[in-house]
Design a protein around this motif. Structure first.
Motif, short mmCIF file in Angstrom:
data_model
loop_
_atom_site.label_atom_id
_atom_site.label_comp_id
_atom_site.label_asym_id
_atom_site.label_seq_id
_atom_site.Cartn_x
_atom_site.Cartn_y
_atom_site.Cartn_z
N ARG A 239 -8.15 8.64 -4.18
CA ARG A 239 -6.84 9.11 -4.65
C ARG A 239 -7.02 9.72 -6.04
O ARG A 239 -6.37 9.33 -7.00
N ARG A 240 -7.91 10.69 -6.11
CA ARG A 240 -8.40 11.17 -7.40
C ARG A 240 -7.31 11.69 -8.31
O ARG A 240 -7.22 11.31 -9.49
N ASP A 241 -6.44 12.55 -7.82
CA ASP A 241 -5.44 13.16 -8.69
C ASP A 241 -4.49 12.11 -9.26
O ASP A 241 -4.16 12.14 -10.45
N GLY A 242 -4.06 11.20 -8.41
CA GLY A 242 -3.15 10.16 -8.87
C GLY A 242 -3.81 9.21 -9.85
O GLY A 242 -3.23 8.86 -10.89
N ASP B 30 0.83 -1.20 0.00
CA ASP B 30 0.00 0.00 0.00
C ASP B 30 0.87 1.26 0.00
O ASP B 30 0.55 2.24 -0.69
N ASP C 87 0.70 4.03 -2.90
CA ASP C 87 0.40 5.42 -2.56
C ASP C 87 1.49 6.36 -3.07
O ASP C 87 1.20 7.45 -3.59
N LEU D 287 1.11 6.80 -6.79
CA LEU D 287 0.02 7.70 -7.14
C LEU D 287 0.38 9.15 -6.85
O LEU D 287 0.01 10.06 -7.62
N ASP D 288 1.08 9.39 -5.77
CA ASP D 288 1.52 10.75 -5.47
C ASP D 288 2.45 11.28 -6.56
O ASP D 288 2.30 12.42 -7.02
#
Length: 210
Positions: A103-106, A14, A18, A21-22
């Motif tokens: 995690r919308r933007d990523g 995870d 994460d 995605l960032d």
């Protein structure tokens, strides 16, 4: 593997996802490298498992996370065979969107970048089919022959159409996306009624399914 060890492995994965995605949100999907994600997360890329290019393996893990989140997010109503299939699928696909939106933007960076990345785009096709089969199973519908593969293809088109709306939907309640999803499901239902023997017809609703 013990539950503690299994939990630690999931936490490590995870953290890696994460971090990916960032970084995707900051610089785009095509910029991602295993080394940079590992440095950001503190975990090695081997946590993804599998073989082959980095980004397709990363994509597979991200999609599996969405699949798992969808199943965890469903309530008993979405599994009730007494409800119309369209309503159950609406709930399942909304559960998928809830996972993406966390995690919308990523996730938007991933969805916009994958079509521009040939290895990832090639990997995405079977991953999409697998995810839609899992979605059908989650609401009690079989993805197996004779009619399952046709359902998977139809649901894939519904999902892709809905994702296009989600990518540009900045409304706080996803109203635009929900309308697009309901419309896509209505079209799929009409197509199923014309193609699948014995398919149960019901009126097409004007608004989102309950």
């Amino acid at each position: 593997m013990t539950d503690i060890a299994s939990g630690a492995a999931q936490a490590t994965l995870d953290a890696f996802l994460d971090a990916a995605l960032d970084l995707a949100a900051e610089r785009g999907w095509l910029s991602l490298t295993a080394g940079e994600v590992a440095a950001r997360s503190g975990a090695e890329a081997s946590v993804l498992g599998g073989f082959g290019p980095f980004r397709p393996r990363l994509l597979a893990c991200l999609i599996e996370r969405v699949d798992d989140g969808m199943r965890d997010g469903l309530d008993d109503d979405a599994r009730d065979p007494g409800l119309p299939v369209r309503d159950r699928l609406f709930e399942a696909l909304m559960a998928r969107l809830d996972v993406l939106s966390a995690r919308r933007d990523g996730m938007r960076a991933v969805l916009r970048g994958v079509p521009l990345d040939p290895p990832s785009a090639l990997a995405a096709l079977p991953l999409l089919g697998r995810s839609m089969a899992r979605t059908l199973e989650a609401v009690g519908e079989s993805p197996l022959p004779p009619f399952g593969p046709l359902k998977v293809k139809g649901l894939s088109l519904v999902w892709l159409s809905t994702l296009r709306a989600w990518l540009s939907d900045d409304s706080p309640d996803m109203a635009v996306t929900m309308k697009a999803l309901d419309s896509a499901l209505a079209r799929a239902e009409e197509a199923a009624n014309s193609l699948l023997p014995g398919a149960r017809r019901r009126p097409v609703a004007d608004g989102p399914a309950a």
